[in-house]
Design an enzyme around this catalytic site. Structure first.
Site, PDB file in Angstrom:
ATOM      1  N   ASN A   1      31.352  27.904  11.734  1.00  0.00           N
ATOM      2  CA  ASN A   1      30.135  28.745  11.746  1.00  0.00           C
ATOM      3  C   ASN A   1      29.974  29.521  13.041  1.00  0.00           C
ATOM      4  OD1 ASN A   1      29.220  27.832   9.249  1.00  0.00           O
ATOM      5  ND2 ASN A   1      27.984  26.191  10.139  1.00  0.00           N
TER       6      ASN A   1
ATOM      7  N   ASP B   1      27.036  30.136  15.385  1.00  0.00           N
ATOM      8  CA  ASP B   1      25.707  29.557  15.615  1.00  0.00           C
ATOM      9  C   ASP B   1      24.829  30.536  16.385  1.00  0.00           C
ATOM     10  OD1 ASP B   1      26.502  27.218  14.397  1.00  0.00           O
ATOM     11  OD2 ASP B   1      26.499  25.999  16.231  1.00  0.00           O
TER      12      ASP B   1
ATOM     13  N   GLY C   1      21.047   8.084  15.820  1.00  0.00           N
ATOM     14  CA  GLY C   1      20.495   8.853  16.948  1.00  0.00           C
ATOM     15  C   GLY C   1      20.265   7.959  18.159  1.00  0.00           C
TER      16      GLY C   1
ATOM     17  N   THR D   1      22.494  19.435  19.483  1.00  0.00           N
ATOM     18  CA  THR D   1      23.436  20.041  18.529  1.00  0.00           C
ATOM     19  C   THR D   1      24.856  19.537  18.802  1.00  0.00           C
ATOM     20  OG1 THR D   1      22.050  22.017  18.664  1.00  0.00           O
ATOM     21  CG2 THR D   1      24.141  22.242  17.494  1.00  0.00           C
TER      22      THR D   1
ATOM     23  N   ASP E   1      28.687  15.348  15.591  1.00  0.00           N
ATOM     24  CA  ASP E   1      30.089  15.783  15.416  1.00  0.00           C
ATOM     25  C   ASP E   1      30.969  15.179  16.514  1.00  0.00           C
ATOM     26  OD1 ASP E   1      29.175  17.364  13.310  1.00  0.00           O
ATOM     27  OD2 ASP E   1      28.757  19.043  14.668  1.00  0.00           O
TER      28      ASP E   1
ATOM     29  N   SER F   1      29.659  22.006  24.181  1.00  0.00           N
ATOM     30  CA  SER F   1      29.060  20.847  24.851  1.00  0.00           C
ATOM     31  C   SER F   1      29.860  19.564  24.633  1.00  0.00           C
ATOM     32  CB  SER F   1      27.624  20.653  24.352  1.00  0.00           C
ATOM     33  OG  SER F   1      27.626  20.334  22.975  1.00  0.00           O
TER      34      SER F   1
HETATM   35  O1  RIB Z   1      26.293  19.675  13.659  1.00  0.00           O
HETATM   36  C1  RIB Z   1      25.943  20.870  14.304  1.00  0.00           C
HETATM   37  C2  RIB Z   1      26.396  22.050  13.496  1.00  0.00           C
HETATM   38  O2  RIB Z   1      25.682  22.071  12.272  1.00  0.00           O
HETATM   39  C3  RIB Z   1      26.112  23.382  14.120  1.00  0.00           C
HETATM   40  O3  RIB Z   1      27.138  23.807  14.973  1.00  0.00           O
HETATM   41  C4  RIB Z   1      25.860  24.285  12.927  1.00  0.00           C
HETATM   42  O4  RIB Z   1      26.813  25.273  12.743  1.00  0.00           O
HETATM   43  C5  RIB Z   1      25.774  23.356  11.725  1.00  0.00           C
HETATM   44  O5  RIB Z   1      26.894  23.382  10.961  1.00  0.00           O
END
Ligand code: RIB
Length: 305
Positions: A10, A12, A213, A239, A243, A282
């Protein structure tokens, strides 16, 4: 073990606000930044920075070359990526003064995967490795079924939650990675404590990572439950924290670290991630994570719940 990530990619658009905009409200933001993101791209970068060999499969539009460049720069192999007509996926992200976010997604080319492309990518990847997925692309169920047929291990980060998840062959997964919202929806329960037992009852062979979290994470692997708390750091932008957790946790699992050590690595990596703004940008390098743990730079690690 190599990772093939059929991952979303994506652009962002990140709007900094004091508080999230409310229904019917018009609000001026403090700033706008445009970053590389997408749960797929972020997880590929996190997995690669952790030390995994990662191939990324996915589609970008004509506006998305910088996203492929970002992956390459992080050491991710992009030879399986392709161009499609239309615009790349994008996310509109509000980040508030507490570092929390809310995200609106447009699928774009992430939703244009087709069976031929998937079959070719699987064929070129070969039969040894792990396929990683999120729920931001189309044909997730197809990829699970065909990766399984080829004897590949499969990890699904079921984010974001959508009702289609109930139609995927989740019993074929090796790892299901969920947060409490996704876990509760998939397990059809309302209490956090019910999530793992309900998922275990429905999918007896599944290993499950439940991220919570600030409260840490729980992992159910081969009937062994391991919990971990979190580091109490000051978040400026959460954010990509999930991930980062996923990419680093998979490093531990794929390199035969004990689950406790894999969770600690992932927790430290996401604690570093939330202290910086942005998504992919990050995500810390393994050397930073190792020294943060060795030198105790993140303060005490809370007890798991
Ligand atoms: O997990 C964060 C991500 O969720 C962002 O970078 C955004 O693009 C969404 O996919």
């Amino acid at each position: 073990m190599r990772i093939l990530n059929f991952g979303s990619i994506n652009i962002d658009y990140v709007y900094r606000v004091d508080q999230f905009v409310k229904p019917g409200e018009t609000k001026t933001c403090q700033s706008l930044t445009i970053n590389a993101g997408g749960k797929g791209l972020n997880q590929s970068i996190a997995a690669a920075r952790a030390g995994n060999t990662v191939l990324h499969a996915g589609l970008i539009g004509s506006d998305g070359q910088f996203l492929a460049d970002k992956l390459n720069l992080a050491g991710v192999n992009t030879s399986l990526m392709a161009r499609a007509t239309g615009v790349s996926g994008h996310a509109i992200i509000q980040v508030d003064d507490d570092g929390q976010n809310c995200i609106l997604l447009y699928g774009g080319t992430n939703k244009q995967l087709d069976e031929t492309y998937i079959d070719q990518a699987l064929e070129r990847f070969g039969r040894n490795g792990l396929v990683l997925l999120q729920n931001e692309t189309n044909l997730v169920g197809y990829i699970i079924a065909h990766a399984h047929q080829r004897g590949l291990k499969i990890a699904l980060n079921a984010a974001p939650y959508g009702p289609m998840l109930h139609d995927y062959p989740l019993d074929l997964l090796d790892w299901l990675i969920v947060n409490e919202v996704e876990g509760a929806e998939i397990a059809c329960c309302s209490e956090i404590d019910e999530i793992l037992p309900a998922l275990r009852a429905r999918y007896p062979k599944l290993n499950i990572l439940l991220t919570l979290g600030k409260r840490g994470a729980r992992c159910l692997c081969q009937d062994q439950l391991t919990t971990i708390g979190s580091y109490q750091v000051q978040a400026v932008d959460t954010t990509a924290a999930g991930d980062t957790f996923t990419g680093y946790f998979l490093y531990g699992v794929l390199h035969d670290l004990p689950i406790e050590a894999s969770l600690k690595l992932a927790t430290a990596a996401s604690a570093l991630c939330v202290q910086k703004v942005g998504a992919a940008d990050s995500i810390p390098a393994k050397t930073e994570v190792d020294s943060a743990i060795e030198q105790d730079l993140l303060g005490p690690l809370g007890r798991g719940v």
